[in-house]
Design a protein around this motif. Sequence first.
Motif, PDB file in Angstrom:
ATOM      1  N   ALA A 101      -7.093 -15.897  14.521  1.00  0.00           N
ATOM      2  CA  ALA A 101      -7.695 -14.853  13.655  1.00  0.00           C
ATOM      3  C   ALA A 101      -6.844 -14.464  12.529  1.00  0.00           C
ATOM      4  N   TYR A 102      -7.348 -14.208  11.458  1.00  0.00           N
ATOM      5  CA  TYR A 102      -6.829 -13.605  10.237  1.00  0.00           C
ATOM      6  C   TYR A 102      -7.377 -12.156  10.003  1.00  0.00           C
ATOM      7  N   PRO A 103      -6.339 -11.203  10.254  1.00  0.00           N
ATOM      8  CA  PRO A 103      -6.831  -9.641  10.220  1.00  0.00           C
ATOM      9  C   PRO A 103      -6.435  -9.330   8.650  1.00  0.00           C
ATOM     10  N   GLY A 104      -7.252  -7.888   8.531  1.00  0.00           N
ATOM     11  CA  GLY A 104      -6.673  -7.375   7.419  1.00  0.00           C
ATOM     12  C   GLY A 104      -5.568  -6.638   7.282  1.00  0.00           C
ATOM     13  N   HIS A 105      -5.002  -6.159   8.539  1.00  0.00           N
ATOM     14  CA  HIS A 105      -3.789  -5.537   8.683  1.00  0.00           C
ATOM     15  C   HIS A 105      -2.742  -6.150   9.950  1.00  0.00           C
ATOM     16  N   ARG A 106      -1.432  -6.279   9.630  1.00  0.00           N
ATOM     17  CA  ARG A 106      -0.728  -6.767  10.963  1.00  0.00           C
ATOM     18  C   ARG A 106      -0.654  -8.284  10.489  1.00  0.00           C
ATOM     19  N   GLU A 107      -0.328  -8.932  11.733  1.00  0.00           N
ATOM     20  CA  GLU A 107      -0.136 -10.409  11.566  1.00  0.00           C
ATOM     21  C   GLU A 107      -1.328 -11.150  12.151  1.00  0.00           C
ATOM     22  N   PRO A 108      -1.460 -12.350  11.598  1.00  0.00           N
ATOM     23  CA  PRO A 108      -2.325 -13.008  12.405  1.00  0.00           C
ATOM     24  C   PRO A 108      -2.329 -13.642  13.846  1.00  0.00           C
ATOM     25  N   PHE A 109      -3.043 -13.653  14.476  1.00  0.00           N
ATOM     26  CA  PHE A 109      -3.237 -13.707  15.890  1.00  0.00           C
ATOM     27  C   PHE A 109      -4.031 -14.856  16.625  1.00  0.00           C
ATOM     28  N   SER A 110      -3.923 -14.627  18.120  1.00  0.00           N
ATOM     29  CA  SER A 110      -4.643 -15.663  18.699  1.00  0.00           C
ATOM     30  C   SER A 110      -5.622 -15.173  19.933  1.00  0.00           C
ATOM     31  N   ARG A 111      -5.468 -13.855  20.280  1.00  0.00           N
ATOM     32  CA  ARG A 111      -6.010 -13.367  21.296  1.00  0.00           C
ATOM     33  C   ARG A 111      -7.052 -12.566  21.105  1.00  0.00           C
ATOM     34  N   PHE A 112      -8.096 -13.194  20.411  1.00  0.00           N
ATOM     35  CA  PHE A 112      -9.206 -12.594  19.699  1.00  0.00           C
ATOM     36  C   PHE A 112     -10.124 -11.812  20.644  1.00  0.00           C
ATOM     37  N   ALA A 113     -10.581 -12.527  21.719  1.00  0.00           N
ATOM     38  CA  ALA A 113     -11.436 -12.239  22.561  1.00  0.00           C
ATOM     39  C   ALA A 113     -10.898 -11.035  23.643  1.00  0.00           C
ATOM     40  N   GLU A 114      -9.589 -11.298  23.760  1.00  0.00           N
ATOM     41  CA  GLU A 114      -9.006 -10.207  24.629  1.00  0.00           C
ATOM     42  C   GLU A 114      -8.902  -9.012  23.795  1.00  0.00           C
ATOM     43  N   ARG A 115      -8.563  -8.960  22.595  1.00  0.00           N
ATOM     44  CA  ARG A 115      -8.390  -7.752  21.649  1.00  0.00           C
ATOM     45  C   ARG A 115      -9.663  -7.261  21.559  1.00  0.00           C
ATOM     46  N   THR A 116     -10.905  -7.807  21.431  1.00  0.00           N
ATOM     47  CA  THR A 116     -12.005  -7.121  21.437  1.00  0.00           C
ATOM     48  C   THR A 116     -12.288  -6.267  22.741  1.00  0.00           C
ATOM     49  N   GLY A 117     -11.901  -6.525  23.724  1.00  0.00           N
ATOM     50  CA  GLY A 117     -11.791  -5.897  25.067  1.00  0.00           C
ATOM     51  C   GLY A 117     -11.142  -4.905  24.955  1.00  0.00           C
ATOM     52  N   GLU A 118      -9.798  -4.883  24.315  1.00  0.00           N
ATOM     53  CA  GLU A 118      -8.790  -3.767  24.370  1.00  0.00           C
ATOM     54  C   GLU A 118      -9.406  -2.753  23.342  1.00  0.00           C
ATOM     55  N   LEU A 119      -9.968  -3.044  22.342  1.00  0.00           N
ATOM     56  CA  LEU A 119     -10.559  -2.050  21.365  1.00  0.00           C
ATOM     57  C   LEU A 119     -11.709  -1.428  22.315  1.00  0.00           C
ATOM     58  N   LEU A 163       0.678  -1.019  -0.031  1.00  0.00           N
ATOM     59  CA  LEU A 163      -0.111  -0.261   0.135  1.00  0.00           C
ATOM     60  C   LEU A 163       0.765   1.220  -0.071  1.00  0.00           C
ATOM     61  N   PRO A 164       0.487   2.282  -0.784  1.00  0.00           N
ATOM     62  CA  PRO A 164       1.151   3.648  -0.593  1.00  0.00           C
ATOM     63  C   PRO A 164       0.672   4.419   0.705  1.00  0.00           C
ATOM     64  N   PHE A 165       0.741   3.719   1.587  1.00  0.00           N
ATOM     65  CA  PHE A 165       0.322   4.446   2.999  1.00  0.00           C
ATOM     66  C   PHE A 165       1.068   3.999   4.131  1.00  0.00           C
ATOM     67  N   PRO A 166       0.946   4.602   5.211  1.00  0.00           N
ATOM     68  CA  PRO A 166       1.890   4.156   6.284  1.00  0.00           C
ATOM     69  C   PRO A 166       1.814   2.823   6.505  1.00  0.00           C
ATOM     70  N   LEU A 167       0.317   2.381   6.378  1.00  0.00           N
ATOM     71  CA  LEU A 167       0.051   0.804   6.918  1.00  0.00           C
ATOM     72  C   LEU A 167       1.025  -0.089   6.042  1.00  0.00           C
ATOM     73  N   ARG A 168       1.577   0.428   4.948  1.00  0.00           N
ATOM     74  CA  ARG A 168       2.573  -0.452   4.322  1.00  0.00           C
ATOM     75  C   ARG A 168       1.928  -1.742   3.563  1.00  0.00           C
ATOM     76  N   TRP A 169       1.167  -2.236   4.161  1.00  0.00           N
ATOM     77  CA  TRP A 169       0.517  -3.430   3.239  1.00  0.00           C
ATOM     78  C   TRP A 169      -0.897  -3.799   3.805  1.00  0.00           C
ATOM     79  N   VAL A 170      -1.601  -4.414   3.165  1.00  0.00           N
ATOM     80  CA  VAL A 170      -2.810  -5.099   3.413  1.00  0.00           C
ATOM     81  C   VAL A 170      -2.863  -6.535   3.179  1.00  0.00           C
ATOM     82  N   ASN A 171      -3.439  -7.336   4.250  1.00  0.00           N
ATOM     83  CA  ASN A 171      -3.386  -8.932   4.054  1.00  0.00           C
ATOM     84  C   ASN A 171      -4.567  -9.346   3.028  1.00  0.00           C
ATOM     85  N   ALA A 172      -4.112 -10.001   2.108  1.00  0.00           N
ATOM     86  CA  ALA A 172      -5.122 -10.622   1.133  1.00  0.00           C
ATOM     87  C   ALA A 172      -4.858 -12.155   1.688  1.00  0.00           C
ATOM     88  N   TYR A 173      -5.755 -13.052   1.429  1.00  0.00           N
ATOM     89  CA  TYR A 173      -5.887 -14.616   1.825  1.00  0.00           C
ATOM     90  C   TYR A 173      -5.986 -15.228   0.535  1.00  0.00           C
TER      91      TYR A 173
END
Length: 333
Positions: free
Chosen positions: A241-259, A25-35
Amino acid sequence: MSNTRAARQEVIVKHPDAYQIKVPLPFPLRWVNAYVLGGPTGWTIIDPGLRTAEAEKVWQAVFGELGLEPKRIERIVLTHHHPDHYGLAGWMQELADAPVLLSRTGLEQVKLLWGAGTPLTDQLLALFLRHGLPDELTAPMREHMDGFVPAVSPQPEVTVMEDGEDIPLGGRVYRAIHTPGHAAGHLCFYRAETKVMFCGDHVLPQISPNVSYLTERIDANPLDSYLSSLEEMSRYEVNFAYPGHREPFSRFAERTGELIAHHEERLEAMASLLAEPQTAYEVCQSMFGDRLSLHQLRFALAETLAHLIWLQEAGRLSAEEEQGVIRFAKKSG
């Protein structure tokens, strides 16, 4: 080292359920995840990315590295309509002659954003001006928004997906779950048997998805939609969990609470600024600074509006319009 081997190391990551493709991506995010998900009769692509010359080259290298003939792509599935996910869908559809799947609400927004006359551009500019955007930024902001049209062209022919529908992704079936907030019509895809979630931009590790107020027609209170759908998603048992940005992760429920906690903190921070009336643009500058690019300003101002409208709907702020400009202030008592 060959170019294809370098591309594999930098762009392609193999996971148990899919290949993760880091589309630039030409933005600070750098890339988007396709699967890319393989099955007995063909391939599924999720969120192919923004259309740029660099992204097209990456996909051609990926096709070669994976031995993936475009004509064996069975479907192209979109979590949502944002350009960094939707942009290459038409290009890939032409290569593969495959259906492109998107939610009904997502398709409606595609037509407003990039259809004939791009009607949402005028509506957004009028909205931003009413909330304090300086007049001199109107023309540059319009040019910025119009600049996305080539990055989402050609437009694909879309097949509509519905909330709760079973969607084949590769050789397995996933349930589509409506998760509005980051984007109206956003869909996540969940497979209960394996406890795997393709979550698009709804839940991201490490960074917070943008939540923007665009117009009442699209979502009258997008932050409320986002917080509600985060609460719903926290109830799913997710091992990976496979997200649109950054790396796949396992702390899904915890992350929803953090958001949820992140947005609660931001709501309090914005409310604390409003002892005296201010426009959304002034609040945006206080929260995000005054050195934003136009791209960053567009999303920061729309996110500020989403929070201010949530506070107003919660009865904590009043909004008064004078000479065509709206100012928010904390309610007394």
